[in-house]
Design an enzyme around this catalytic site. Structure first.
Site, short mmCIF file in Angstrom:
data_model
loop_
_atom_site.label_atom_id
_atom_site.label_comp_id
_atom_site.label_asym_id
_atom_site.label_seq_id
_atom_site.Cartn_x
_atom_site.Cartn_y
_atom_site.Cartn_z
N ASN A 94 0.88 -1.16 0.00
CA ASN A 94 0.00 0.00 0.00
C ASN A 94 0.92 1.21 0.00
O ASN A 94 1.65 1.44 0.95
CB ASN A 94 -0.90 0.01 1.23
CG ASN A 94 -1.86 1.17 1.22
OD1 ASN A 94 -1.46 2.31 1.09
ND2 ASN A 94 -3.13 0.87 1.36
N THR A 112 -4.33 0.74 -3.43
CA THR A 112 -4.48 2.18 -3.22
C THR A 112 -5.28 2.46 -1.96
O THR A 112 -6.02 1.60 -1.49
CB THR A 112 -5.19 2.85 -4.41
OG1 THR A 112 -6.53 2.40 -4.46
CG2 THR A 112 -4.49 2.56 -5.72
N GLU A 113 -5.15 3.64 -1.45
CA GLU A 113 -5.89 4.05 -0.25
C GLU A 113 -7.40 4.03 -0.46
O GLU A 113 -8.15 3.94 0.49
CB GLU A 113 -5.46 5.46 0.18
CG GLU A 113 -4.03 5.54 0.66
CD GLU A 113 -3.83 4.86 2.00
OE1 GLU A 113 -4.67 5.03 2.90
OE2 GLU A 113 -2.82 4.15 2.14
N ASN A 114 -7.84 4.12 -1.71
CA ASN A 114 -9.27 4.11 -1.98
C ASN A 114 -9.79 2.72 -2.34
O ASN A 114 -10.90 2.58 -2.80
CB ASN A 114 -9.64 5.14 -3.06
CG ASN A 114 -8.92 4.91 -4.36
OD1 ASN A 114 -7.92 4.23 -4.41
ND2 ASN A 114 -9.43 5.49 -5.43
N GLY A 115 -8.97 1.69 -2.13
CA GLY A 115 -9.43 0.31 -2.24
C GLY A 115 -9.10 -0.45 -3.50
O GLY A 115 -9.47 -1.60 -3.63
#
Length: 79
Positions: free
Chosen positions: A23, A46-49
Site C-alpha cells: 500500500n 491504493t488508499e481508496n481500495g
C-alpha cells in the site's frame, strides 16, 4: 540538496521484494508505481481500495473509474 521525487521513487521501488503486496499511501509515494517492472509481480493497493494498481495513466489509457487516492488516473494490472 533535496532528492528529486522521481529518483527517490525509483530508489524505493528497487527495495520492494518481488511478489510483495504494497500500500503506497497518498501523495508522492504513488510515484513508486511508475518505477516497478511488471515482471516483479508486485501487487499495489491504493488508499481508496483498488488492488492491482499499475503506473500512472496517460492519453488513451485514462479511465475515470481508475484513480489512486489522490484522484490521479492510474492503470490496472491484469489479475
Amino acid at each position: 540538496m533535496p532528492l528529486d521525487p522521481d529518483r527517490l521513487a525509483a530508489r524505493i521501488a528497487r527495495d520492494i521484494e518481488p511478489g510483495s503486496y504494497v500500500n503506497l499511501g497518498i501523495g508522492r509515494p504513488t510515484k513508486v508505481a511508475d518505477h516497478l517492472p511488471a515482471e516483479l509481480g508486485v501487487v499495489l493497493h491504493t488508499e481508496n481500495g483498488m488492488l492491482g494498481m499499475g503506473p500512472a495513466a496517460a492519453g488513451d489509457e485514462i479511465d475515470p473509474d481508475l484513480t489512486n487516492a489522490g484522484k490521479v488516473p492510474v492503470t490496472e494490472l491484469p489479475g
